[in-house]
Design a protein around this motif. Structure first.
Motif, PDB file in Angstrom:
ATOM      1  N   ALA A 168       0.833  -1.205   0.000  1.00  0.00           N
ATOM      2  CA  ALA A 168       0.000   0.000   0.000  1.00  0.00           C
ATOM      3  C   ALA A 168       0.866   1.253   0.000  1.00  0.00           C
ATOM      4  CB  ALA A 168      -0.927  -0.006   1.216  1.00  0.00           C
ATOM      5  N   ALA A 169       1.876   1.258   0.855  1.00  0.00           N
ATOM      6  CA  ALA A 169       2.751   2.424   0.953  1.00  0.00           C
ATOM      7  C   ALA A 169       3.575   2.614  -0.317  1.00  0.00           C
ATOM      8  CB  ALA A 169       3.673   2.274   2.160  1.00  0.00           C
ATOM      9  N   GLU A 170       4.031   1.509  -0.897  1.00  0.00           N
ATOM     10  CA  GLU A 170       4.795   1.628  -2.139  1.00  0.00           C
ATOM     11  C   GLU A 170       3.919   2.171  -3.264  1.00  0.00           C
ATOM     12  OE1 GLU A 170       7.613  -0.898  -5.249  1.00  0.00           O
ATOM     13  OE2 GLU A 170       6.955  -1.855  -3.385  1.00  0.00           O
ATOM     14  N   MET A 171       2.702   1.652  -3.387  1.00  0.00           N
ATOM     15  CA  MET A 171       1.801   2.154  -4.426  1.00  0.00           C
ATOM     16  C   MET A 171       1.552   3.656  -4.260  1.00  0.00           C
ATOM     17  SD  MET A 171      -1.138  -0.796  -4.739  1.00  0.00           S
ATOM     18  CE  MET A 171      -0.723  -2.479  -4.266  1.00  0.00           C
ATOM     19  N   GLY A 172       1.301   4.081  -3.031  1.00  0.00           N
ATOM     20  CA  GLY A 172       1.022   5.487  -2.784  1.00  0.00           C
ATOM     21  C   GLY A 172       2.196   6.387  -3.110  1.00  0.00           C
ATOM     22  N   SER A 173       3.382   5.965  -2.702  1.00  0.00           N
ATOM     23  CA  SER A 173       4.558   6.801  -2.953  1.00  0.00           C
ATOM     24  C   SER A 173       4.924   6.814  -4.432  1.00  0.00           C
ATOM     25  CB  SER A 173       5.733   6.342  -2.093  1.00  0.00           C
ATOM     26  OG  SER A 173       6.007   4.968  -2.281  1.00  0.00           O
ATOM     27  N   VAL A 174       4.730   5.684  -5.107  1.00  0.00           N
ATOM     28  CA  VAL A 174       4.988   5.636  -6.546  1.00  0.00           C
ATOM     29  C   VAL A 174       4.019   6.550  -7.290  1.00  0.00           C
ATOM     30  CG1 VAL A 174       4.780   4.142  -8.592  1.00  0.00           C
ATOM     31  CG2 VAL A 174       6.089   3.372  -6.606  1.00  0.00           C
ATOM     32  N   LEU A 175       2.744   6.466  -6.958  1.00  0.00           N
ATOM     33  CA  LEU A 175       1.751   7.320  -7.612  1.00  0.00           C
ATOM     34  C   LEU A 175       1.983   8.793  -7.305  1.00  0.00           C
ATOM     35  CD1 LEU A 175      -1.483   5.181  -7.183  1.00  0.00           C
ATOM     36  CD2 LEU A 175      -0.330   5.740  -9.334  1.00  0.00           C
ATOM     37  N   GLY A 176       2.499   9.083  -6.111  1.00  0.00           N
ATOM     38  CA  GLY A 176       2.800  10.458  -5.746  1.00  0.00           C
ATOM     39  C   GLY A 176       4.075  10.987  -6.380  1.00  0.00           C
ATOM     40  N   ARG A 177       4.772  10.098  -7.096  1.00  0.00           N
ATOM     41  CA  ARG A 177       6.018  10.465  -7.768  1.00  0.00           C
ATOM     42  C   ARG A 177       7.130  10.809  -6.772  1.00  0.00           C
ATOM     43  NH1 ARG A 177       3.460   8.137 -11.091  1.00  0.00           N
ATOM     44  NH2 ARG A 177       2.910   8.869 -13.187  1.00  0.00           N
ATOM     45  N   ALA A 178       7.229  10.007  -5.716  1.00  0.00           N
ATOM     46  CA  ALA A 178       8.321  10.162  -4.761  1.00  0.00           C
ATOM     47  C   ALA A 178       9.628   9.677  -5.381  1.00  0.00           C
ATOM     48  CB  ALA A 178       8.017   9.361  -3.493  1.00  0.00           C
ATOM     49  N   PRO A 179      10.753  10.235  -4.977  1.00  0.00           N
ATOM     50  CA  PRO A 179      12.046   9.696  -5.416  1.00  0.00           C
ATOM     51  C   PRO A 179      12.183   8.238  -4.986  1.00  0.00           C
ATOM     52  CG  PRO A 179      12.318  11.820  -4.323  1.00  0.00           C
ATOM     53  CD  PRO A 179      10.899  11.393  -4.079  1.00  0.00           C
ATOM     54  N   GLU A 180      12.910   7.455  -5.764  1.00  0.00           N
ATOM     55  CA  GLU A 180      12.999   6.019  -5.505  1.00  0.00           C
ATOM     56  C   GLU A 180      13.523   5.715  -4.099  1.00  0.00           C
ATOM     57  OE1 GLU A 180      12.445   2.078  -5.854  1.00  0.00           O
ATOM     58  OE2 GLU A 180      11.715   3.649  -7.196  1.00  0.00           O
ATOM     59  N   ALA A 181      14.499   6.483  -3.650  1.00  0.00           N
ATOM     60  CA  ALA A 181      15.030   6.239  -2.300  1.00  0.00           C
ATOM     61  C   ALA A 181      13.938   6.413  -1.252  1.00  0.00           C
ATOM     62  CB  ALA A 181      16.196   7.192  -2.016  1.00  0.00           C
ATOM     63  N   HIS A 182      13.071   7.398  -1.449  1.00  0.00           N
ATOM     64  CA  HIS A 182      11.960   7.623  -0.521  1.00  0.00           C
ATOM     65  C   HIS A 182      10.945   6.482  -0.602  1.00  0.00           C
ATOM     66  CE1 HIS A 182      12.527  12.286  -0.246  1.00  0.00           C
ATOM     67  NE2 HIS A 182      13.660  11.619  -0.101  1.00  0.00           N
TER      68      HIS A 182
END
Length: 207
Positions: A180-194
């Motif tokens: 869930a957290a990975e999907m959210g951060s990916v969709l939010g366009r977070a940097p990969e390290a984040h």
């Protein structure tokens, strides 16, 4: 900051998640329609969709909100589908103080309802239009199945090692928090390290 205060940060968006769930559970089968209303009004904590939304909130949140809400609804339906199958396997009679689906209908019917929920959750993941989200969804589903199988086959073994227990609870619970957290951060366009740090943080919460 307590849970309610955290939830308040995205309260309106969580309501949008609930509306999306109700929309996805419109069916010619009356039971499915009833389930949609039950899911939305059952008082669940919505931890997993909350993680999706919060993981994207520090980045391109407003621009990606539709996709985040869609993914969050998919994650919650995936969670509920896994509970339907878990209750069937465990022959559980009650959940959250109410009769489980398998206690009021046949095993075959219950499994099919769970499959319907899995299908709806997968369609929501696909609707985000993000290939990585679909990949994370698929791997998370695999982890959930692994965790359930490990629990089923190790249930009566006395000499279970700690690492086996951790692997099982990661599959059954923490994998969906992490996904869930990975999907959210990916969709939010977070940097990969984040993305990786957020995923690890959520997995630890799940464990």
């Amino acid at each position: 900051m307590d849970y309610e205060a955290i939830k308040a940060l995205v309260r309106d968006d969580l309501r949008a998640v609930d509306r999306e769930i109700e929309t996805r559970l419109q069916s010619d089968v009356a039971l499915i329609n009833q389930m949609g209303s039950y899911i939305v009004h059952s008082g669940g904590k919505r931890l997993r969709p909350l993680l999706v939304l919060l993981a994207g909130r520090g980045y391109d949140y407003s621009e990606r909100l539709d996709e985040l809400v869609t993914a969050a609804a998919g994650v919650e339906l995936l969670h509920i589908a896994s509970l339907v199958h878990d209750d069937t396997i465990d022959r559980a009679a009650m959940r959250r103080g109410k009769p489980t689906l398998n206690s009021v209908m046949s095993v075959g019917g219950t499994i099919l309802v769970g499959d319907f929920l899995f299908a709806q959750s997968a369609m929501l993941a696909a609707r985000t239009g993000d290939v990585r989200v679909v990949s994370v969804f698929a791997s998370t589903l695999g982890d959930l199945c692994d965790g359930q199988l490990l629990e089923l086959f190790d249930a009566h073994k006395i000499d279970q090692p700690l690492d086996g227990y951790i692997k099982r609870i990661y599959g059954k619970t923490a994998s969906l928090f992490a996904g869930a957290a990975e999907m959210g951060s990916v969709l939010g366009r977070a940097p990969e390290a984040h993305v990786q740090e957020i995923r690890t943080f959520a997995a630890e919460i799940g464990l």
